[in-house]
Design an enzyme around this catalytic site. Structure first.
Site, PDB file in Angstrom:
ATOM      1  CB  ALA A 148      -0.939  -0.011   1.196  1.00  0.00           C
ATOM      2  CG  HIS A 222       5.686  -5.905   7.030  1.00  0.00           C
ATOM      3  ND1 HIS A 222       6.229  -6.181   5.793  1.00  0.00           N
ATOM      4  CD2 HIS A 222       5.188  -4.647   6.944  1.00  0.00           C
ATOM      5  CE1 HIS A 222       6.065  -5.148   5.000  1.00  0.00           C
ATOM      6  NE2 HIS A 222       5.433  -4.203   5.674  1.00  0.00           N
ATOM      7  CG  ASN A 225       2.849  -9.857   5.560  1.00  0.00           C
ATOM      8  OD1 ASN A 225       2.974 -10.012   6.762  1.00  0.00           O
ATOM      9  ND2 ASN A 225       1.925 -10.499   4.860  1.00  0.00           N
ATOM     10  NE  ARG A 233      13.295 -26.420  -8.120  1.00  0.00           N
ATOM     11  CZ  ARG A 233      12.178 -27.142  -8.167  1.00  0.00           C
ATOM     12  NH1 ARG A 233      12.104 -28.299  -7.514  1.00  0.00           N
ATOM     13  NH2 ARG A 233      11.141 -26.734  -8.869  1.00  0.00           N
ATOM     14  N   GLY A 255      -3.769 -12.515  12.567  1.00  0.00           N
ATOM     15  CA  GLY A 255      -4.545 -13.570  11.934  1.00  0.00           C
ATOM     16  C   GLY A 255      -4.873 -13.294  10.480  1.00  0.00           C
ATOM     17  CG  ASP A 280       2.134  -2.445   8.892  1.00  0.00           C
ATOM     18  OD1 ASP A 280       2.458  -1.245   8.772  1.00  0.00           O
ATOM     19  OD2 ASP A 280       1.940  -3.184   7.905  1.00  0.00           O
ATOM     20  CB  ALA A 322      -3.987  -0.909   3.048  1.00  0.00           C
ATOM     21  N   GLY A 323      -1.795  -2.234   5.723  1.00  0.00           N
ATOM     22  CA  GLY A 323      -1.590  -2.085   7.163  1.00  0.00           C
ATOM     23  C   GLY A 323      -2.590  -2.937   7.924  1.00  0.00           C
TER      24      GLY A 323
END
Length: 387
Positions: A148, A222, A225, A233, A255, A280, A322-323
């Site tokens: 974002a 994070h 993410n 591999r 979650g 975040d 977005a956060g």
């Protein structure tokens, strides 16, 4: 929920977790904004103006990655000093009600001049201790893993930009995609200036991620993410950062960003002292569902999940996360619910992030600590916060 502030002295009783010791029947005495003494129930405690009993007494939480809360966000007012300070205090107050007493202001990508203006506006709050510093999450990010962040504002590092931002003297962390031209040099420059260089929003392979750590990177923004997934591999940056003992990895325990199994696996692989829980959080934390702005991008929050609005599909992918709307008390509960030991999860919101920031006065409840104390009930909900 109650928040009490200095100078009134208070004696807190309960199962005390100082970060270094545990007292099943203990007490903590705070006065003048500091822990003055801690002990077991049978030991005499100093006199206090108030006495409060709770299930668990723990150190104030430390969040090193937070963008907003309470309907406000850091940097949303373009650097206007008065409005930035007002918004920052709203964010800090919102998260303090959930146990966070030490907060780093994270800024999403904006024009560099605007980032400089915002960091300058926040200087008084950093100097007063209301904020623990500024984290630049952009503009030095990989466009293909931007999440974002407005793609038109992303850029490669230049000496002038770095000089201007570091000159504000409040930047404590910056996220960098090390594969960018000049990325590794930037990591080295940040580390040399005493700023935490974090690898994130990156398409780097394992080799480049390792090179970034060798250059001085000490944080993974994070983890999992906004970076390539693990492949058997092609381990990518995730495994390289997780395996390196020099790196502390951020994990978002809501979650949504991470499945509980992935959260628990990463935490166990890193080990206590090498993983931190971060929020975040964006403006909707503690505020509710609705439409919000994040770095100039429209965000829709539904059932507590923040995603780019459909019209922003070209910016970060349709429905890109977005956060979050997370608070650290909820992150603590999520981590424990994922099967992680309470002591490890508590360290991830107290002593480990405090150590990462070099703040030996925070993240614990030993005498001299200034980060305050939090009373938790049996279900790990915040009953009161004491500073």
């Amino acid at each position: 929920m109650m928040t009490a502030t200095a100078p009134a002295s208070v004696l807190l009783r309960g199962e005390v977790h100082t970060g270094r010791r545990v007292f099943t029947d203990g007490w903590v005495h705070l006065a003048g904004g500091r822990v003055t003494a801690v002990g077991a129930g049978s030991q005499p405690a100093p006199p206090a103006e108030r006495e409060v009993r709770g299930h668990r007494v723990v150190p104030g939480f430390v969040d090193v990655h937070c963008h907003g809360g309470g309907g406000a966000a850091f940097g949303a007012d373009g650097g206007d000093p008065e409005r930035e300070v007002e918004a920052a205090r709203t964010v800090a107050r919102t998260h303090r009600e959930h146990g966070t007493t030490t907060l780093v202001a994270s800024l999403v990508t904006r024009p560099v001049a605007e980032l400089v203006a915002v960091a300058t506006a926040l200087q008084p709050l950093v100097r007063s201790g209301e904020l623990a510093g500024v984290h630049l999450e952009g503009p030095w990010l990989d466009p293909a893993h931007r999440g974002a962040h407005a793609p038109s504002l992303l850029r490669v590092p230049t000496e002038d930009d770095v000089d201007a931002l570091l000159a504000t003297d409040v930047v404590v962390m910056a996220t960098v995609a090390p594969e960018l031209p000049g990325g590794l040099a930037l990591v080295s420059r940040l580390a040399g200036a005493g700023v935490l260089a974090a690898v994130g929003h990156t398409g780097a392979d394992a080799g480049v991620a390792r090179a970034a750590v060798d250059a001085g990177a000490r944080v993974a923004t994070h983890l999992f993410n906004a970076m390539p997934p693990v492949h058997h591999r092609d381990p990518g940056p995730v495994v390289a950062l997780l395996e390196d003992e020099r790196v502390v990895v951020e994990l978002i325990a809501d979650g949504v960003h991470l499945h509980p199994l992935v959260l628990a696996h990463a935490a166990r692989a890193a080990g206590r002292g090498r993983w931190v829980l971060v929020t975040d959080a964006m403006a909707a934390a503690g505020s509710g569902d609705g439409r919000y702005d994040l770095g100039g991008l429209a965000v829709s929050v539904v059932d507590g999940v923040a995603r780019l609005a459909p019209e922003e599909g070209e910016a970060g992918g349709p429905g890109a996360i977005a956060g979050s709307t997370l608070t650290l008390d909820a992150a603590l509960r999520c981590a424990v619910g994922a099967g992680l030991p309470f002591a490890d999860a508590l360290a991830a919101v107290t002593s480990t992030p405090a150590s990462l920031l070099g703040r030996d006065d925070r993240g614990h409840l030993e005498p001299g600590a200034t980060g305050g104390a939090v009373l938790l009930d049996a279900d790990l909900h915040v009953e009161s916060v004491h500073l």
